[in-house]
Enzyme design. Structure first.
Site, PDB file in Angstrom:
ATOM      1  N   HIS B  28       1.195  -1.748   0.146  1.00 28.18           N
ATOM      2  CA  HIS B  28      -0.436   0.008  -0.098  1.00 28.18           C
ATOM      3  C   HIS B  28       1.036   1.350   0.128  1.00 28.18           C
ATOM      4  O   HIS B  28       0.777   2.305   0.798  1.00 28.18           O
ATOM      5  CB  HIS B  28      -0.933  -0.377   0.782  1.00 28.18           C
ATOM      6  CG  HIS B  28      -1.317  -0.030   2.702  1.00 28.18           C
ATOM      7  ND1 HIS B  28       0.174   0.315   2.982  1.00 28.18           N
ATOM      8  CD2 HIS B  28      -1.187  -1.032   3.396  1.00 28.18           C
ATOM      9  CE1 HIS B  28       0.017   0.374   4.133  1.00 28.18           C
ATOM     10  NE2 HIS B  28      -0.440  -0.217   4.233  1.00 28.18           N
ATOM     11  N   HIS B  82      -5.905  -8.550  14.343  1.00 29.10           N
ATOM     12  CA  HIS B  82      -5.456  -7.242  13.826  1.00 29.10           C
ATOM     13  C   HIS B  82      -6.160  -7.008  13.090  1.00 29.10           C
ATOM     14  O   HIS B  82      -5.845  -8.486  12.049  1.00 29.10           O
ATOM     15  CB  HIS B  82      -3.708  -6.583  13.293  1.00 29.10           C
ATOM     16  CG  HIS B  82      -3.759  -5.366  12.638  1.00 29.10           C
ATOM     17  ND1 HIS B  82      -4.781  -4.659  12.558  1.00 29.10           N
ATOM     18  CD2 HIS B  82      -2.884  -5.233  11.678  1.00 29.10           C
ATOM     19  CE1 HIS B  82      -4.304  -3.432  11.091  1.00 29.10           C
ATOM     20  NE2 HIS B  82      -2.892  -4.366  11.175  1.00 29.10           N
ATOM     21  N   GLU B  84      -6.435  -5.881   9.464  1.00 29.22           N
ATOM     22  CA  GLU B  84      -5.887  -5.339   8.058  1.00 29.22           C
ATOM     23  C   GLU B  84      -5.566  -6.184   7.166  1.00 29.22           C
ATOM     24  O   GLU B  84      -5.281  -7.707   7.552  1.00 29.22           O
ATOM     25  CB  GLU B  84      -4.217  -4.628   8.524  1.00 29.22           C
ATOM     26  CG  GLU B  84      -4.198  -3.934   7.068  1.00 29.22           C
ATOM     27  CD  GLU B  84      -3.126  -3.096   7.240  1.00 29.22           C
ATOM     28  OE1 GLU B  84      -2.395  -2.672   8.356  1.00 29.22           O
ATOM     29  OE2 GLU B  84      -2.951  -1.861   6.617  1.00 29.22           O
ATOM     30  N   ASP B  86      -3.966  -8.271   5.042  1.00 25.30           N
ATOM     31  CA  ASP B  86      -2.222  -8.812   4.941  1.00 25.30           C
ATOM     32  C   ASP B  86      -2.234 -10.127   5.994  1.00 25.30           C
ATOM     33  O   ASP B  86      -1.346 -10.824   6.247  1.00 25.30           O
ATOM     34  CB  ASP B  86      -0.619  -7.934   5.453  1.00 25.30           C
ATOM     35  CG  ASP B  86      -1.095  -7.243   6.234  1.00 25.30           C
ATOM     36  OD1 ASP B  86      -0.193  -7.042   6.440  1.00 25.30           O
ATOM     37  OD2 ASP B  86      -2.048  -6.656   7.094  1.00 25.30           O
ATOM     38  N   HIS B 148      -1.296  -0.757  15.081  1.00 28.52           N
ATOM     39  CA  HIS B 148      -1.497   0.894  14.687  1.00 28.52           C
ATOM     40  C   HIS B 148      -3.274   1.072  14.368  1.00 28.52           C
ATOM     41  O   HIS B 148      -3.159   2.347  13.579  1.00 28.52           O
ATOM     42  CB  HIS B 148      -0.270   0.563  13.093  1.00 28.52           C
ATOM     43  CG  HIS B 148      -0.842   0.060  12.285  1.00 28.52           C
ATOM     44  ND1 HIS B 148      -1.136  -0.272  11.037  1.00 28.52           N
ATOM     45  CD2 HIS B 148      -1.128  -1.069  11.885  1.00 28.52           C
ATOM     46  CE1 HIS B 148      -1.221  -0.845   9.849  1.00 28.52           C
ATOM     47  NE2 HIS B 148      -0.996  -1.339  11.252  1.00 28.52           N
ATOM     48  N   ASP B 167       2.269  -6.233  14.519  1.00 34.22           N
ATOM     49  CA  ASP B 167       2.432  -5.559  13.740  1.00 34.22           C
ATOM     50  C   ASP B 167       3.950  -4.389  14.318  1.00 34.22           C
ATOM     51  O   ASP B 167       4.848  -4.249  13.735  1.00 34.22           O
ATOM     52  CB  ASP B 167       1.936  -3.840  12.986  1.00 34.22           C
ATOM     53  CG  ASP B 167       1.129  -4.721  11.921  1.00 34.22           C
ATOM     54  OD1 ASP B 167       0.342  -4.259  11.236  1.00 34.22           O
ATOM     55  OD2 ASP B 167       1.783  -6.036  11.525  1.00 34.22           O
ATOM     56  N   TYR B 195       9.950   0.446   9.076  1.00 32.54           N
ATOM     57  CA  TYR B 195       8.624  -0.128   8.828  1.00 32.54           C
ATOM     58  C   TYR B 195       7.987   1.383   9.881  1.00 32.54           C
ATOM     59  O   TYR B 195       7.288   1.675  10.234  1.00 32.54           O
ATOM     60  CB  TYR B 195       8.769  -0.922  10.069  1.00 32.54           C
ATOM     61  CG  TYR B 195       7.487  -1.687  10.221  1.00 32.54           C
ATOM     62  CD1 TYR B 195       6.250  -1.720  11.147  1.00 32.54           C
ATOM     63  CD2 TYR B 195       6.846  -2.390   9.104  1.00 32.54           C
ATOM     64  CE1 TYR B 195       5.293  -2.235  10.991  1.00 32.54           C
ATOM     65  CE2 TYR B 195       5.595  -3.129   8.943  1.00 32.54           C
ATOM     66  CZ  TYR B 195       4.998  -2.730  10.203  1.00 32.54           C
ATOM     67  OH  TYR B 195       3.158  -3.075  10.109  1.00 32.54           O
ATOM     68  N   HIS B 228       5.635  -9.793  11.010  1.00 28.48           N
ATOM     69  CA  HIS B 228       5.948  -9.586   9.883  1.00 28.48           C
ATOM     70  C   HIS B 228       7.627  -9.789  10.478  1.00 28.48           C
ATOM     71  O   HIS B 228       8.262  -8.905  11.216  1.00 28.48           O
ATOM     72  CB  HIS B 228       5.649  -8.278   9.393  1.00 28.48           C
ATOM     73  CG  HIS B 228       4.614  -7.986   9.244  1.00 28.48           C
ATOM     74  ND1 HIS B 228       3.848  -8.444   7.554  1.00 28.48           N
ATOM     75  CD2 HIS B 228       3.926  -6.759   8.870  1.00 28.48           C
ATOM     76  CE1 HIS B 228       3.234  -8.121   7.431  1.00 28.48           C
ATOM     77  NE2 HIS B 228       2.125  -7.207   8.224  1.00 28.48           N
TER      78      HIS B 228
END
Lengths: 53, 405
Positions: B28, B82, B84, B86, B148, B167, B195, B228
């Site tokens: 993104h 989370h 999101e 991914d 986040h 994250d 990051y 990650h």
């Protein structure tokens, strides 16, 4: 006056304090805060707020 | 497939079952030059838990890795830390394949998942501080709103003192090496900084609060497993990454000055080069980033470590140059703190571009040096001297703020 909590980040709107930087004078009830006002901490819209218990 | 994609053991009863995205180069708008990983974890206790899933295309690999150590249908709890995609891209399909007893997320997470996947029902909201028992193991949840996203939470495996940090403390780095202690520290610092700069920079007040909250809970971390990048299992490296986060949150000014610009015919570029000479002469450390060669996400990383942001733009049709508008929009959203800066550029018949940059930098609360250096068409000797002087002035300002902080 009723305080409101931002569901997104937890910031509390206290009517006694308002949000002067965001154009909301102290003493403004939450209902009277403009609809396009956003949470100063995270940017969430007015709709993401709930009355503080 | 389960003989091809295998679970990787982290510690007794805990496995990595994620996916390595070697080819990913755009996350993104963040240029992931070194790819990434989506980390998902399996906890094999009396009951089996799956912590997060992976981006949709990698669903089969995840399930194969799980199957290499246990029948996926034995998973009784799936935790979504989370929302999101991914990490949840294949959550609905995994839920369907596994038929767990429970799927849990934070209150905001459950609401957000319902919006993402309206056909997936039965996701349970867990309170901040709630626990889930896996029999001989316990998972405890810590809400981390806005670290986040609003839905973000951490999961802590109590008995192993293992933090699934989602994250936080993560980085985009594709490698088959699971552990940070087997990777060069400089590489980890580079990608961890990138990051932080691109994902976490605007959230420093939330991160500081979260670090305090976690400290107050008195939790010890023997292992930190992000969603990650590599896993941290040595005290020294856990202290290192937590220390870096505290440092990056503080955003103390440094003598580094980032000079970012684009140019139509080389004039704004010549100004940039003269400014960088002035910065150097004044004792600052210039990093010049021409936008046709540098990605916005690398500019953000440079800004994280810098004390000054100097932006140059031509004026095109009365507007700042589009690539400059791109980076400024991006940086404005990242809310860098405690920066000094300046605007500059060449123009033909109306210096609107420089004015717009000056305005935005002001709105970003950058402490501005000068009113914007505006040069008609091609800089002459005097213009280059003025640019050099601007660099010197920014360096002077930096010296003053660095001494104060």
């Amino acid at each position: 006056m009723q305080r409101y909590v931002c569901d997104v980040c937890g910031w509390v709107y206290d009517p006694a304090v308002g949000d002067p930087d965001g154009g909301v004078e102290p003493g403004t009830a939450f209902e009277d805060v403009p609809e396009d006002w956003v949470c100063p901490e995270c940017g969430a819209g007015k709709g993401e707020f709930s009355p503080e218990e | 497939m389960k003989d091809v994609f295998k679970a990787q053991k982290i510690t007794e009863g805990v496995y990595w079952v994620g996916a390595i995205d070697w080819g990913l180069r755009d996350f993104h708008g963040y240029a992931t030059h070194r790819g990434s990983t989506y980390n998902a974890y399996l906890v094999l206790a009396d009951k089996v838990a799956l912590i997060d899933t992976v981006k949709a295309p990698f669903k089969d690999e995840l399930l194969a890795r799980v199957a290499s150590v246990i029948d996926p249908k034995k998973i009784s709890v799936i935790v979504s830390n989370h929302t999101e995609m991914d990490h949840t891209g294949c959550l609905p399909e995994v839920i369907e394949a596994v038929e767990p007893e429970r799927v849990v997320a934070s209150k905001n997470g459950a609401a957000a998942l319902a919006q993402h996947f309206p056909a997936t029902t039965g996701i349970e909201a867990v309170e901040d501080g709630a626990t889930v028992s896996l029999g001989n193991r316990t998972l405890s949840f810590v809400e981390t709103k806005m670290v986040h996203w609003p839905d973000s939470m951490l999961s802590y495996l109590v008995e192993e003192k293992l933090l699934f940090s989602q994250d936080a403390f993560g980085m985009h780095l594709a490698t088959s090496e699971l552990f940070g202690d087997n990777l060069p520290r400089a590489l980890l610092e580079d990608e961890a900084a990138k990051y932080f700069a691109n994902i976490l920079m605007p959230l420093t007040s939330f991160i500081t609060k979260t670090l305090e909250k976690v400290q107050a809970l008195g939790l010890e971390f023997r292992i930190v497993a992000p969603d990650h990048g590599p896993i941290y299992r040595r005290d020294e490296e856990i202290q290192w990454i937590v220390g870096k986060y505290a440092e990056w949150c503080a955003q103390k000014p440094t003598m580094k000055a980032v000079v970012v610009y684009d140019t139509m015919w080389g004039s704004t570029e010549r100004l940039a080069r003269a400014i960088s000479e002035g910065l150097k002469a004044g004792g600052a450390e210039p990093e010049v980033m021409p936008l046709r060669g540098c990605h916005r996400s690398d500019v953000a990383t440079a800004v994280l470590g810098a004390g000054a942001l100097v932006m140059g733009t031509p004026t095109l049709n009365g507007m700042m140059f589009p690539t400059v508008a791109d980076v400024l929009t991006y940086l404005q959203g990242l809310k860098p703190q405690n920066k000094v800066g300046a605007a500059f550029g060449s123009y033909g018949w109306g210096p609107a571009g420089v004015k717009q940059v000056q305005e935005i930098l002001g709105a970003m609360k950058v402490e501005l040096v000068g009113d914007g250096l505006k040069v008609k068409y091609v800089p002459d000797e005097k213009d280059l001297e003025a640019a050099h002087a601007l660099g010197l002035a920014v360096a002077e300002k930096l010296k003053a703020v660095c001494t104060k902080s």
